[in-house]
Design an enzyme around this catalytic site. Structure first.
Site, short mmCIF file in Angstrom:
data_model
loop_
_atom_site.label_atom_id
_atom_site.label_comp_id
_atom_site.label_asym_id
_atom_site.label_seq_id
_atom_site.Cartn_x
_atom_site.Cartn_y
_atom_site.Cartn_z
CD GLU A 20 107.11 -2.07 67.66
OE1 GLU A 20 106.32 -1.34 67.51
OE2 GLU A 20 108.40 -0.99 67.83
CB SER A 200 103.69 -2.08 69.71
OG SER A 200 104.28 -2.90 68.68
CB SER A 339 98.78 -3.05 58.97
OG SER A 339 99.27 -4.06 60.43
N1 LIG Z 1 98.32 12.35 74.76
C1 LIG Z 1 97.51 10.77 74.89
N2 LIG Z 1 96.57 11.33 75.10
C2 LIG Z 1 95.08 10.16 75.11
N3 LIG Z 1 95.91 8.96 74.59
C3 LIG Z 1 96.53 8.94 74.41
C4 LIG Z 1 97.93 9.96 74.10
N4 LIG Z 1 99.30 9.08 74.02
C5 LIG Z 1 99.04 7.99 74.39
N5 LIG Z 1 98.01 7.88 73.72
C6 LIG Z 1 96.69 6.43 73.50
O1 LIG Z 1 98.61 4.89 73.82
C7 LIG Z 1 98.34 4.59 72.59
C8 LIG Z 1 100.25 3.97 72.11
O2 LIG Z 1 100.52 5.49 72.09
P1 LIG Z 1 101.48 6.02 71.48
O3 LIG Z 1 102.54 7.14 71.99
O4 LIG Z 1 101.05 5.89 69.97
O5 LIG Z 1 102.67 5.02 71.41
P2 LIG Z 1 103.64 3.41 70.35
O6 LIG Z 1 104.24 3.95 70.15
O7 LIG Z 1 103.87 2.54 71.14
O8 LIG Z 1 102.16 3.24 69.46
C9 LIG Z 1 97.42 6.17 71.62
O9 LIG Z 1 97.71 4.86 70.37
C10 LIG Z 1 96.20 6.79 72.37
O10 LIG Z 1 95.12 5.63 71.84
#
Ligand SMILES: Nc1ncnc2c1ncn2[C@@H]1O[C@H](COP(=O)(O)OP(=O)(O)O)[C@@H](O)[C@H]1O
Ligand SMILES: [Mg+2]
Length: 371
Positions: A20, A200, A339
């Site tokens: 990132e 990200s 953001s």
């Molecule tokens: N268990 C889940 N169910 C539905 N969508 C998910 C799930 N986990 C992640 N996502 C989707 O993937 C995106 C990124 O996951 P996230 O865990 O927030 O990772 P990061 O830390 O990279 O942001 C989320 O914003 C969502 O859109």
């Protein structure tokens, strides 16, 4: 200026060794722009992708996305260091010695507070926080424990669950492991496969058929040998900003916002986050009063469960029945002009420059050490 109070010396730390890097540069650019130079003496310190610390330009325009090119820290800039020794005098520059042999050190003076605008590993995960504790320099945001706990999605979920919050079904896979038949059955399809310590959306895939699991595990493991496989939560994607209060009261939650992704990937992936228009933000989110209050309450509980300080962005899913699943807690959320964190606070009545002032004041008030 005689009579005027001494300016606060703030080092904005950005870039870093994580994937990132560029996002951090863009965040730093907007914080540098927002810092009032009448009140703050600003030093920009960049960390290159290979971990070298250099004096950055404090010209914010050098740190913006230009013609779709992401900014990066200039490795040729003057090297600096912040020794983890409180008696060493703060920042030092490392310049080629006049003798032509080795490096001379030049004292650049004390720093009152550091704004570690770093995302991901080697920045948002307690490592830089540990160095700043060692150096006894106050810094914006969470301490070592909360930073480390929030960075690791496995331990984050453990702490959130212990606090009575719903995180949804998931399985942790260490290097070499894959899902057992029983685990596949319990999670069901689709699943999300993600690096335990990522950000990200890098390395994250949605898997709709078990035949694609191996490819998804490989992609996640390119970022981290430890991977989480989560049941896909069906619900609206809602984010909420949390800020520590300056007067010792409960942390405050911003109005929540909603992210709606319309791209073919179908989730908030890297492309949707930073490069495409296939995403809609509703700030504030169009939620009932009841659900809004529940999201804000859960965001504060998540902040407390991880022992966060300063700020955090808590991301949740709101299921059709109104129940809330916590997806993750980001201890150093993005600070770019677009953001969510600054925008949610803007919608709640706290403008960007005041938000930055409050974070700096909180950091100075807290100091370092046990609290
Ligand atoms: N268990 C889940 N169910 C539905 N969508 C998910 C799930 N986990 C992640 N996502 C989707 O993937 C995106 C990124 O996951 P996230 O865990 O927030 O990772 P990061 O830390 O990279 O942001 C989320 O914003 C969502 O859109
Ligand atoms: Mg996320």
């Amino acid at each position: 200026m005689p009579g005027s109070p001494r300016r606060i010396r703030i080092a904005v730390l950005y870039g870093g060794r994580s994937t990132e890097h560029a996002i951090s540069c863009v965040s730093a650019g907007s914080v540098l722009r927002a810092l009032d130079r009448q009140r703050y003496d600003v030093v920009a310190v960049g960390i290159t992708p290979d971990g070298r610390w250099v004096l950055g330009s404090d010209d914010p325009s050098a740190l913006a996305v230009r013609d779709d090119v992401l900014p990066a820290v200039d490795a040729a800039a003057r090297p600096v260091a912040l020794p983890g020794d409180p008696t060493a005098g703060g920042l030092i520059a490392l310049d080629p010695a006049a003798s032509g042999q080795g490096l001379d050190t030049v004292d650049l003076g004390d720093v009152d507070v550091v704004f570690p605008l770093l995302h991901g590993p080697f920045g948002e995960d307690g490592t830089v926080q540990g160095l700043l504790e060692m150096a006894a320099v106050p810094y914006v945001g969470s301490g070592v424990f909360a930073s480390a706990a929030a960075m690791d999605k496995q331990h984050m979920k453990t702490l959130l669950t212990a606090a009575g919050l719903d995180v949804g079904p998931y399985v942790v896979l260490r290097a070499g492991q894959t899902l057992m038949a029983g685990e596949r059955e319990r999670l069901g399809l689709p699943v999300f496969v993600k690096p335990a310590r990522g950000g990200s959306s890098i390395g994250i895939s949605r898997v709709d058929a078990w035949d694609d699991l191996a490819t998804a595990l490989k992609a996640a493991r390119a970022a981290d040998p430890k991977v989480l496989v989560e049941a896909a939560v069906v619900g609206r994607e809602i984010e909420c900003g949390v800020l520590e209060s300056l007067d010792g009261r409960e942390p405050e939650a911003s109005l929540p916002a909603e992210v709606t992704v319309t791209s073919s990937a179908g989730f908030y992936d890297f492309e949707a986050k930073y490069l495409s228009d296939a995403v809609r933000f509703d700030i504030p989110a169009n939620l009932s009063e009841e659900v809004t209050a529940a999201v804000r309450e859960i965001a504060v509980r998540a902040f407390d469960a991880l022992d966060c300080a300063g700020l955090a962005r808590v991301d949740v899913f709101v299921r059709p029945d109104g129940s809330i699943v916590v997806n993750e807690v980001n201890t150093m959320p993005g600070f770019t002009p677009t953001s969510m964190f600054p925008q949610m606070w803007g919608a709640t009545g706290l403008e960007y420059p005041r938000l930055v002032d409050r974070l700096v004041a909180l950091a100075i008030r807290r100091g370092t050490g046990l609290r």
